[in-house]
Design a protein around this motif. Structure first.
Motif, PDB file in Angstrom:
ATOM      1  N   LYS A  18      12.832 -18.493  -2.007  1.00 20.72           N
ATOM      2  CA  LYS A  18      12.616 -17.051  -1.872  1.00 20.72           C
ATOM      3  C   LYS A  18      11.194 -16.733  -2.297  1.00 20.72           C
ATOM      4  N   GLN A  19      10.501 -15.957  -1.474  1.00 17.07           N
ATOM      5  CA  GLN A  19       9.155 -15.504  -1.837  1.00 17.07           C
ATOM      6  C   GLN A  19       9.164 -13.978  -1.883  1.00 17.07           C
ATOM      7  N   GLU A  20       8.566 -13.414  -2.928  1.00 12.76           N
ATOM      8  CA  GLU A  20       8.511 -11.969  -3.111  1.00 12.76           C
ATOM      9  C   GLU A  20       7.072 -11.531  -3.332  1.00 12.76           C
ATOM     10  N   ARG A  21       6.746 -10.365  -2.835  1.00  9.00           N
ATOM     11  CA  ARG A  21       5.457  -9.769  -3.146  1.00  9.00           C
ATOM     12  C   ARG A  21       5.585  -8.948  -4.429  1.00  9.00           C
ATOM     13  N   LEU A  22       4.676  -9.184  -5.361  1.00  6.68           N
ATOM     14  CA  LEU A  22       4.724  -8.520  -6.659  1.00  6.68           C
ATOM     15  C   LEU A  22       3.932  -7.221  -6.587  1.00  6.68           C
ATOM     16  N   LEU A  23       4.660  -6.139  -6.476  1.00  6.60           N
ATOM     17  CA  LEU A  23       4.044  -4.819  -6.386  1.00  6.60           C
ATOM     18  C   LEU A  23       4.693  -3.931  -7.442  1.00  6.60           C
ATOM     19  N   PRO A  24       4.117  -3.875  -8.642  1.00  6.60           N
ATOM     20  CA  PRO A  24       4.724  -3.112  -9.744  1.00  6.60           C
ATOM     21  C   PRO A  24       4.912  -1.643  -9.377  1.00  6.60           C
ATOM     22  N   SER A  25       6.073  -1.109  -9.698  1.00  5.70           N
ATOM     23  CA  SER A  25       6.357   0.300  -9.389  1.00  5.70           C
ATOM     24  C   SER A  25       5.379   1.229 -10.095  1.00  5.70           C
ATOM     25  N   SER A  26       4.899   0.819 -11.280  1.00  3.92           N
ATOM     26  CA  SER A  26       3.955   1.654 -12.012  1.00  3.92           C
ATOM     27  C   SER A  26       2.623   1.771 -11.259  1.00  3.92           C
ATOM     28  N   ALA A  27       2.204   0.658 -10.625  1.00  2.00           N
ATOM     29  CA  ALA A  27       0.960   0.689  -9.856  1.00  2.00           C
ATOM     30  C   ALA A  27       1.104   1.579  -8.627  1.00  2.00           C
ATOM     31  N   VAL A  28       2.260   1.499  -7.968  1.00  2.00           N
ATOM     32  CA  VAL A  28       2.515   2.352  -6.802  1.00  2.00           C
ATOM     33  C   VAL A  28       2.535   3.817  -7.222  1.00  2.00           C
ATOM     34  N   ALA A  29       3.240   4.112  -8.316  1.00  2.00           N
ATOM     35  CA  ALA A  29       3.344   5.496  -8.784  1.00  2.00           C
ATOM     36  C   ALA A  29       1.978   6.076  -9.118  1.00  2.00           C
ATOM     37  N   GLU A  30       1.132   5.259  -9.758  1.00  2.00           N
ATOM     38  CA  GLU A  30      -0.203   5.734 -10.118  1.00  2.00           C
ATOM     39  C   GLU A  30      -1.028   6.040  -8.878  1.00  2.00           C
ATOM     40  N   ALA A  31      -0.976   5.150  -7.880  1.00  2.00           N
ATOM     41  CA  ALA A  31      -1.736   5.369  -6.649  1.00  2.00           C
ATOM     42  C   ALA A  31      -1.232   6.602  -5.898  1.00  2.00           C
ATOM     43  N   VAL A  32       0.092   6.777  -5.858  1.00  2.00           N
ATOM     44  CA  VAL A  32       0.672   7.936  -5.166  1.00  2.00           C
ATOM     45  C   VAL A  32       0.287   9.227  -5.879  1.00  2.00           C
ATOM     46  N   ASP A  33       0.365   9.225  -7.205  1.00  2.00           N
ATOM     47  CA  ASP A  33       0.006  10.432  -7.963  1.00  2.00           C
ATOM     48  C   ASP A  33      -1.441  10.839  -7.708  1.00  2.00           C
ATOM     49  N   GLU A  34      -2.337   9.853  -7.640  1.00  2.00           N
ATOM     50  CA  GLU A  34      -3.751  10.149  -7.383  1.00  2.00           C
ATOM     51  C   GLU A  34      -3.934  10.779  -6.002  1.00  2.00           C
ATOM     52  N   ARG A  35      -3.213  10.259  -5.007  1.00  2.00           N
ATOM     53  CA  ARG A  35      -3.339  10.797  -3.660  1.00  2.00           C
ATOM     54  C   ARG A  35      -2.762  12.209  -3.570  1.00  2.00           C
ATOM     55  N   ILE A  36      -1.620  12.406  -4.241  1.00  2.00           N
ATOM     56  CA  ILE A  36      -1.001  13.733  -4.230  1.00  2.00           C
ATOM     57  C   ILE A  36      -1.935  14.759  -4.857  1.00  2.00           C
ATOM     58  N   ALA A  37      -2.508  14.395  -5.999  1.00  2.00           N
ATOM     59  CA  ALA A  37      -3.414  15.316  -6.684  1.00  2.00           C
ATOM     60  C   ALA A  37      -4.626  15.644  -5.810  1.00  2.00           C
ATOM     61  N   GLU A  38      -5.143  14.643  -5.112  1.00  2.00           N
ATOM     62  CA  GLU A  38      -6.316  14.843  -4.255  1.00  2.00           C
ATOM     63  C   GLU A  38      -5.987  15.771  -3.090  1.00  2.00           C
TER      64      GLU A  38
END
Length: 300
Positions: A68-88
């Protein structure tokens, strides 16, 4: 080789030859994650990436490997990027984004971040003992084992396999072994166990490096604690921790048996020898466990 063993009883004889099984597994051979895939599952060579065969047979046992191979994409990193875009966006357009817009923005962010995410792979070994009718998975958790079995069932289109349904409650038997000091002669308790209150599953005591015949341990058992995990040495052949679901953890072949395996420069040959040795010992161990607990019987 195997560090754990979760066992499943096959409901019918496994009638596929190694070549037929190899062909079936080939339809779901492992491939790495694509740029926007979160995870991929598939069959890999059990003797290592330097080999190509998806099935390795020895002594009536067919060894397989799920990768099994998984991509490591922490939810905290996604949330931070989304919050920045929303604010912008909200600042630029002087309005609040709707819930559906926020959801779409999150999905877009994940899609953009996935190709840059690191990947992690995990191999899960399992084998089918065609002579004794057991499927054995090297998995520390039930979830990991079921993942492998589900893919094998999907690959073969059918696979009647069920976990043990012991006639005798394992926790009661393991508890009696420590209370009375009268475990079978070929099962020697080691120095680790886990005790749990039969009426309160949150009340747990984990012991390691302890004298399990001490008054401290015996008093817990007399007060109603049950042994749900017990480290054992079986006949100087295998050492393991036996759980009340009859899974084995911290599995290790005895040193005397390992000394019989010749050292060499070929890692695949070493794995082949270790697997042949372990599979034979586990086959005989399951016979003993069946005699003690009634592995294939219905619960009382």
């Amino acid at each position: 080789m195997f560090k754990n063993a979760r066992i499943y009883r096959l409901g019918a004889p496994f009638g596929r030859a190694a070549a037929e099984l190899e062909a079936a597994l080939g339809t779901r051979r492992f491939r790495p994650c694509g740029p926007v895939e979160v995870a991929t599952l598939g069959w890999s060579a059990p003797l290592g990436e330097d080999t190509s065969a998806l099935v390795h047979g020895v002594g009536g046992c067919l060894l397989l490997c799920l990768r099994k191979q998984e991509r490591l994409l922490p939810s905290s990193a996604v949330a931070e990027a989304v919050d920045e875009r929303i604010a912008e966006i909200e600042a630029g357009e002087a309005r609040d984004l709707s819930r559906s817009e926020r959801r779409a923005l999150r999905e877009q962010t994940v899609t953009e971040m996935l190709p840059r995410a690191f990947t992690r792979s995990r191999r899960t070994l399992l084998y089918i003992d065609t002579e004794s009718g057991w499927l054995v998975v090297d998995a520390a958790s039930e979830k990991q084992a079921e993942e492998a079995i589900s893919l094998l069932r999907l690959t073969l289109e059918t696979l009647p396999a069920k976990p043990p349904a012991p006639r005798q409650a394992p926790a009661g038997i393991l508890t009696a072994w420590l209370l009375t000091g009268e475990a079978p002669a070929d099962f020697i308790p080691a120095d680790a166990c886990e005790l749990r209150d039969s009426e309160d599953s949150t009340s747990v005591i984990r012991c390691k490096g302890q004298d399990l015949a001490s008054e401290e341990i015996l008093n817990h058992l007399r007060a109603g604690k049950q042994v749900v995990k017990l480290a054992l040495d079986w006949d100087e052949r295998l050492a393991f921790t036996l759980a009340d679901d009859l899974s084995l953890k911290r599995l290790r072949v005895g040193d005397a048996l390992l000394d019989e395996i010749e050292d060499g420069d070929d890692p695949a040959a070493r794995l082949d020898a270790e697997f042949a040795l372990m599979a034979l010992q586990l086959r005989e161990l399951f016979v003993r466990l069946d005699a003690l607990f009634g592995l294939v019987g219905e619960p009382a």
